[in-house]
Design a protein around this motif. Structure first.
Motif, PDB file in Angstrom:
ATOM      1  N   ASP A 154       0.814  -1.218   0.000  1.00  0.00           N
ATOM      2  CA  ASP A 154       0.000   0.000   0.000  1.00  0.00           C
ATOM      3  C   ASP A 154       0.845   1.264   0.000  1.00  0.00           C
ATOM      4  N   SER A 155       2.125   1.140   0.357  1.00  0.00           N
ATOM      5  CA  SER A 155       3.042   2.282   0.284  1.00  0.00           C
ATOM      6  C   SER A 155       3.693   2.403  -1.093  1.00  0.00           C
ATOM      7  N   GLY A 156       3.404   1.441  -1.973  1.00  0.00           N
ATOM      8  CA  GLY A 156       4.004   1.470  -3.297  1.00  0.00           C
ATOM      9  C   GLY A 156       5.445   1.009  -3.320  1.00  0.00           C
ATOM     10  N   LEU A 157       5.887   0.320  -2.269  1.00  0.00           N
ATOM     11  CA  LEU A 157       7.287  -0.091  -2.179  1.00  0.00           C
ATOM     12  C   LEU A 157       7.551  -1.406  -2.883  1.00  0.00           C
ATOM     13  N   LEU A 160       3.200   6.515   1.866  1.00  0.00           N
ATOM     14  CA  LEU A 160       2.811   6.579   3.269  1.00  0.00           C
ATOM     15  C   LEU A 160       1.466   5.896   3.431  1.00  0.00           C
ATOM     16  N   VAL A 161       1.181   5.403   4.640  1.00  0.00           N
ATOM     17  CA  VAL A 161      -0.091   4.734   4.878  1.00  0.00           C
ATOM     18  C   VAL A 161      -0.716   5.206   6.194  1.00  0.00           C
ATOM     19  N   LYS A 162      -2.043   5.106   6.242  1.00  0.00           N
ATOM     20  CA  LYS A 162      -2.741   5.262   7.519  1.00  0.00           C
ATOM     21  C   LYS A 162      -2.507   3.997   8.348  1.00  0.00           C
ATOM     22  N   PRO A 163      -2.395   4.062   9.654  1.00  0.00           N
ATOM     23  CA  PRO A 163      -2.623   5.226  10.503  1.00  0.00           C
ATOM     24  C   PRO A 163      -1.352   5.981  10.891  1.00  0.00           C
ATOM     25  N   ASP A 164      -0.290   5.878  10.116  1.00  0.00           N
ATOM     26  CA  ASP A 164       0.949   6.575  10.472  1.00  0.00           C
ATOM     27  C   ASP A 164       0.731   8.087  10.466  1.00  0.00           C
ATOM     28  N   LYS A 165       1.269   8.740  11.453  1.00  0.00           N
ATOM     29  CA  LYS A 165       1.090  10.188  11.635  1.00  0.00           C
ATOM     30  C   LYS A 165       1.516  10.969  10.392  1.00  0.00           C
ATOM     31  N   GLU A 166       2.576  10.490   9.749  1.00  0.00           N
ATOM     32  CA  GLU A 166       3.164  11.244   8.640  1.00  0.00           C
ATOM     33  C   GLU A 166       2.190  11.462   7.484  1.00  0.00           C
ATOM     34  N   ILE A 167       1.306  10.505   7.233  1.00  0.00           N
ATOM     35  CA  ILE A 167       0.395  10.664   6.100  1.00  0.00           C
ATOM     36  C   ILE A 167      -0.605  11.782   6.358  1.00  0.00           C
ATOM     37  N   TYR A 168      -1.039  11.919   7.601  1.00  0.00           N
ATOM     38  CA  TYR A 168      -1.981  12.990   7.929  1.00  0.00           C
ATOM     39  C   TYR A 168      -1.303  14.356   7.852  1.00  0.00           C
ATOM     40  N   LEU A 169      -0.073  14.419   8.339  1.00  0.00           N
ATOM     41  CA  LEU A 169       0.669  15.684   8.260  1.00  0.00           C
ATOM     42  C   LEU A 169       0.896  16.089   6.804  1.00  0.00           C
TER      43      LEU A 169
END
Length: 204
Positions: free
Chosen positions: A54-57, A143-152
């Motif tokens: 889901d991160s495209g990696l 980036l993926v949810k629920p990691d903070k970085e995606i919301y920022l």
């Protein structure tokens, strides 16, 4: 509700909000797991393999090969790829009408954990392309949810304050992560619950 005065962006999740993913039996099979729906989704969100895809990696082929290796009952790689590609059943009845009913002063956006296998179906077959003004797809963001970085990243890209975003998502962990940075977030499932939240804020 007075909160509607400050809201500028309506941010939709896709799966189980606008897009029908069917019952949890498919997910149970892919994870070789059992339990209630919330537990199963949490296991999916926390799977390192799912996160990389889901991160495209990693590619769809690599994802499928690893899934079949982990859960042999899924069949061949090609069988799994077909099954996984067809997992999203389609839009819930009334989903596009709900999106179109959002008042024009609000910016409509998507934030979805998704992947290369599903994105083209979502945009073309399900006609979500053009229905929103901003698209935040995990596999394109890295980036993926629920990691903070995606919301920022979403907040920064939209150029608004977190409290100016109303976010609706079907997973509690994603909602809590959004709330932790100040986004107004609600857990919903399906069109009727989504509509009720939007009505609560006088957005439709």
């Amino acid at each position: 509700m007075n909160a509607s005065v400050s809201i500028k962006v309506v941010l939709f999740d896709l799966g189980n909000v606008l897009v029908d993913l069917g019952d949890r039996s498919e997910l149970n099979t892919m994870l070789n797991a059992s339990g209630n729906e919330a537990e199963i989704w949490l296991k999916w969100l926390h799977s390192p393999l799912v996160k990389r895809f889901d991160s495209g990696l990693i590619s769809f082929e690599e994802f499928a090969e690893n899934m079949v290796e982990d859960v042999p009952s899924l069949g061949s790689v090609d069988e799994f790829k077909t099954r996984f590609s067809n997992w999203p059943k389609g839009l819930y009845c009334g989903a596009l009408n709900l999106v179109k009913s959002v008042k024009p002063q609000y910016h409509r956006a998507i934030l979805s954990n998704t992947n290369e296998a599903h994105w083209s179906r979502l945009m073309s077959e399900m006609k979500l392309a053009g229905a929103f003004q901003s698209y935040f797809a995990s596999h394109q963001m890295g980036l993926v949810k629920p990691d903070k970085e995606i919301y920022l990243k979403v907040v920064s890209s939209l150029g608004v304050m977190p409290e100016e975003i109303l976010f609706i998502d079907d997973n509690r962990v994603n909602v809590e992560a959004a709330r932790n940075i100040g986004i107004i977030a609600h857990q919903v499932k399906g069109v009727n619950q989504s509509k009720a939240v939007l009505q609560q804020y006088h957005i439709v």
